[in-house]
Design a protein around this motif. Structure first.
Motif, PDB file in Angstrom:
ATOM      1  N   VAL A 163       0.812  -1.079   0.018  1.00 27.14           N
ATOM      2  CA  VAL A 163      -0.110   0.080   0.052  1.00 27.14           C
ATOM      3  C   VAL A 163       0.797   1.296   0.173  1.00 27.14           C
ATOM      4  CG1 VAL A 163      -1.663   1.235   1.227  1.00 27.14           C
ATOM      5  CG2 VAL A 163      -1.803  -1.288   1.387  1.00 27.14           C
ATOM      6  N   TYR A 164       0.521   2.373  -0.720  1.00 33.04           N
ATOM      7  CA  TYR A 164       1.339   3.624  -0.654  1.00 33.04           C
ATOM      8  C   TYR A 164       0.159   4.617  -0.532  1.00 33.04           C
ATOM      9  CZ  TYR A 164       0.011   4.108  -5.451  1.00 33.04           C
ATOM     10  OH  TYR A 164      -0.633   4.065  -6.823  1.00 33.04           O
ATOM     11  N   LEU A 165       0.472   5.791  -0.220  1.00 32.71           N
ATOM     12  CA  LEU A 165      -0.234   6.844  -0.123  1.00 32.71           C
ATOM     13  C   LEU A 165      -0.432   7.581  -1.667  1.00 32.71           C
ATOM     14  CD1 LEU A 165       0.619   8.910   3.276  1.00 32.71           C
ATOM     15  CD2 LEU A 165      -1.140   7.154   2.648  1.00 32.71           C
ATOM     16  N   ALA A 166      -1.398   7.735  -1.914  1.00 24.11           N
ATOM     17  CA  ALA A 166      -1.877   8.288  -3.554  1.00 24.11           C
ATOM     18  C   ALA A 166      -1.301   9.514  -3.940  1.00 24.11           C
ATOM     19  CB  ALA A 166      -3.368   8.094  -3.858  1.00 24.11           C
ATOM     20  N   ASP A 167      -1.349  10.373  -2.783  1.00 25.20           N
ATOM     21  CA  ASP A 167      -0.858  11.557  -2.904  1.00 25.20           C
ATOM     22  C   ASP A 167       0.724  11.891  -2.388  1.00 25.20           C
ATOM     23  OD1 ASP A 167      -3.280  12.642  -3.505  1.00 25.20           O
ATOM     24  OD2 ASP A 167      -3.798  13.342  -1.482  1.00 25.20           O
ATOM     25  N   LEU A 168       1.267  11.108  -1.901  1.00 19.56           N
ATOM     26  CA  LEU A 168       2.865  10.911  -1.612  1.00 19.56           C
ATOM     27  C   LEU A 168       3.235   9.601  -1.699  1.00 19.56           C
ATOM     28  CD1 LEU A 168       4.995  13.116  -0.383  1.00 19.56           C
ATOM     29  CD2 LEU A 168       4.202  12.573   1.753  1.00 19.56           C
ATOM     30  N   PRO A 169       3.564   9.088  -2.761  1.00 19.03           N
ATOM     31  CA  PRO A 169       3.822   7.596  -2.843  1.00 19.03           C
ATOM     32  C   PRO A 169       5.183   6.900  -2.345  1.00 19.03           C
ATOM     33  CG  PRO A 169       3.278   8.604  -5.294  1.00 19.03           C
ATOM     34  CD  PRO A 169       3.550   9.687  -4.091  1.00 19.03           C
ATOM     35  N   VAL A 170       5.950   7.846  -1.564  1.00 17.08           N
ATOM     36  CA  VAL A 170       7.124   7.465  -0.910  1.00 17.08           C
ATOM     37  C   VAL A 170       6.679   7.055   0.429  1.00 17.08           C
ATOM     38  CG1 VAL A 170       8.741   8.835  -2.232  1.00 17.08           C
ATOM     39  CG2 VAL A 170       7.955   9.855  -0.323  1.00 17.08           C
ATOM     40  N   VAL A 171       5.299   7.281   0.862  1.00 18.81           N
ATOM     41  CA  VAL A 171       5.021   6.682   2.032  1.00 18.81           C
ATOM     42  C   VAL A 171       4.317   5.554   1.714  1.00 18.81           C
ATOM     43  CG1 VAL A 171       3.450   7.065   3.917  1.00 18.81           C
ATOM     44  CG2 VAL A 171       4.626   9.089   3.075  1.00 18.81           C
ATOM     45  N   GLY A 172       5.102   4.482   2.040  1.00 19.59           N
ATOM     46  CA  GLY A 172       4.501   2.904   1.561  1.00 19.59           C
ATOM     47  C   GLY A 172       4.653   1.885   2.493  1.00 19.59           C
ATOM     48  N   TRP A 173       3.852   1.039   2.418  1.00 23.38           N
ATOM     49  CA  TRP A 173       3.698  -0.126   3.146  1.00 23.38           C
ATOM     50  C   TRP A 173       4.102  -1.099   2.317  1.00 23.38           C
ATOM     51  CZ3 TRP A 173       3.925  -1.728   8.288  1.00 23.38           C
ATOM     52  CH2 TRP A 173       3.454  -3.025   8.365  1.00 23.38           C
ATOM     53  N   TRP A 174       5.383  -1.845   2.356  1.00 25.02           N
ATOM     54  CA  TRP A 174       5.879  -2.791   1.260  1.00 25.02           C
ATOM     55  C   TRP A 174       6.455  -4.248   1.860  1.00 25.02           C
ATOM     56  CZ3 TRP A 174       4.866   0.121  -2.759  1.00 25.02           C
ATOM     57  CH2 TRP A 174       5.039   1.479  -2.684  1.00 25.02           C
ATOM     58  N   PRO A 175       6.015  -5.349   1.084  1.00 30.63           N
ATOM     59  CA  PRO A 175       6.273  -6.560   1.677  1.00 30.63           C
ATOM     60  C   PRO A 175       7.812  -6.600   1.217  1.00 30.63           C
ATOM     61  CG  PRO A 175       4.849  -6.808  -0.413  1.00 30.63           C
ATOM     62  CD  PRO A 175       5.035  -5.008   0.003  1.00 30.63           C
ATOM     63  N   THR A 176       8.690  -7.230   2.091  1.00 29.30           N
ATOM     64  CA  THR A 176      10.215  -7.498   1.649  1.00 29.30           C
ATOM     65  C   THR A 176      10.334  -8.353   0.405  1.00 29.30           C
ATOM     66  OG1 THR A 176      10.473  -9.083   3.223  1.00 29.30           O
ATOM     67  CG2 THR A 176      10.859  -6.809   3.966  1.00 29.30           C
ATOM     68  N   ASP A 177       9.383  -9.087   0.415  1.00 29.60           N
ATOM     69  CA  ASP A 177       9.797 -10.143  -0.776  1.00 29.60           C
ATOM     70  C   ASP A 177       9.598  -9.556  -2.014  1.00 29.60           C
ATOM     71  OD1 ASP A 177       6.885 -10.117  -0.925  1.00 29.60           O
ATOM     72  OD2 ASP A 177       6.421 -12.106  -0.694  1.00 29.60           O
ATOM     73  N   ALA A 178       9.152  -8.038  -2.274  1.00 20.44           N
ATOM     74  CA  ALA A 178       9.098  -7.222  -3.486  1.00 20.44           C
ATOM     75  C   ALA A 178      10.325  -6.854  -3.972  1.00 20.44           C
ATOM     76  CB  ALA A 178       8.134  -6.076  -3.152  1.00 20.44           C
ATOM     77  N   HIS A 179      11.504  -7.227  -3.257  1.00 20.01           N
ATOM     78  CA  HIS A 179      12.863  -6.737  -3.514  1.00 20.01           C
ATOM     79  C   HIS A 179      13.193  -7.247  -5.145  1.00 20.01           C
ATOM     80  CE1 HIS A 179      15.065 -10.381  -2.441  1.00 20.01           C
ATOM     81  NE2 HIS A 179      14.379 -10.371  -1.464  1.00 20.01           N
TER      82      HIS A 179
END
Length: 182
Positions: free
Chosen positions: A113-129
């Protein structure tokens, strides 16, 4: 219990700002210190990516500097995966008023998940590396939204509006707002 790594993205050149944004003062405190105070209680550990900062573990952008926020996100994902973290919460060094419920808000919306207005604010699964590594190696778009699309991340509204400082005028307006809010 799921362990969460917080990553402050601070590797930018601050060209629009004209000097080091992370250390710019707002009411006597550096922007990055305000971010540390807001995020640290929401995560199990906190790192800074792209620069050093006293009291925090430093991680260099990956695979190289000057890749924008994705270089910072890639570094944080790899660091988190190597240490057994399941998720990372990324935030920029120039958003000094992050809400206390940010992690809860993002994690409730999904695993990517990320903030649509500020995409650098995100909740990322580590397996996405691995996906991000392939994206950076392949050239093309280096936007956070492009990465988010590749992993099926959801763009959401924030729990509150999050101010982001890009120029000295942004900082001046934020200082006036901070004074008015007291």
């Amino acid at each position: 219990m799921t362990r969460i790594l917080g990553a402050i993205l601070a590797g930018g050149r601050s060209t629009r700002f004209g000097s080091d944004k992370a250390l710019a003062n707002l009411d006597g405190r550096a922007l990055i210190d305000r971010v540390v105070d807001a995020v640290a209680p929401q995560v199990d550990a906190l790192v800074v990516v792209g620069r050093t900062h006293p009291g925090l573990t430093y991680i260099p952008d990956r695979p190289a500097p000057d890749l924008g926020p994705l270089g910072g996100i890639a570094a944080a994902l790899h660091h988190a995966a190597a240490l057994g973290y399941a998720q990372i919460l990324t935030v920029p060094c120039d958003a000094p008023f992050l809400p206390a419920e940010l992690r809860r808000h993002l994690s409730a919306a999904g695993s990517a998940v990320y903030l649509a207005d500020l995409p650098v604010v995100g909740w990322w699964p580590t397996d996405a590396h691995a996906t991000l590594d392939a994206m950076l190696a392949g050239g093309g778009s280096r936007s956070v939204r492009a990465f988010a699309d590749r992993i099926g991340a959801l763009g959401v509204a924030g729990p509150t509006e999050i101010a982001n400082v890009n120029t000295p005028d942004d900082l001046a307006l934020l200082a006036k707002r901070d004074i008015a809010d007291r």
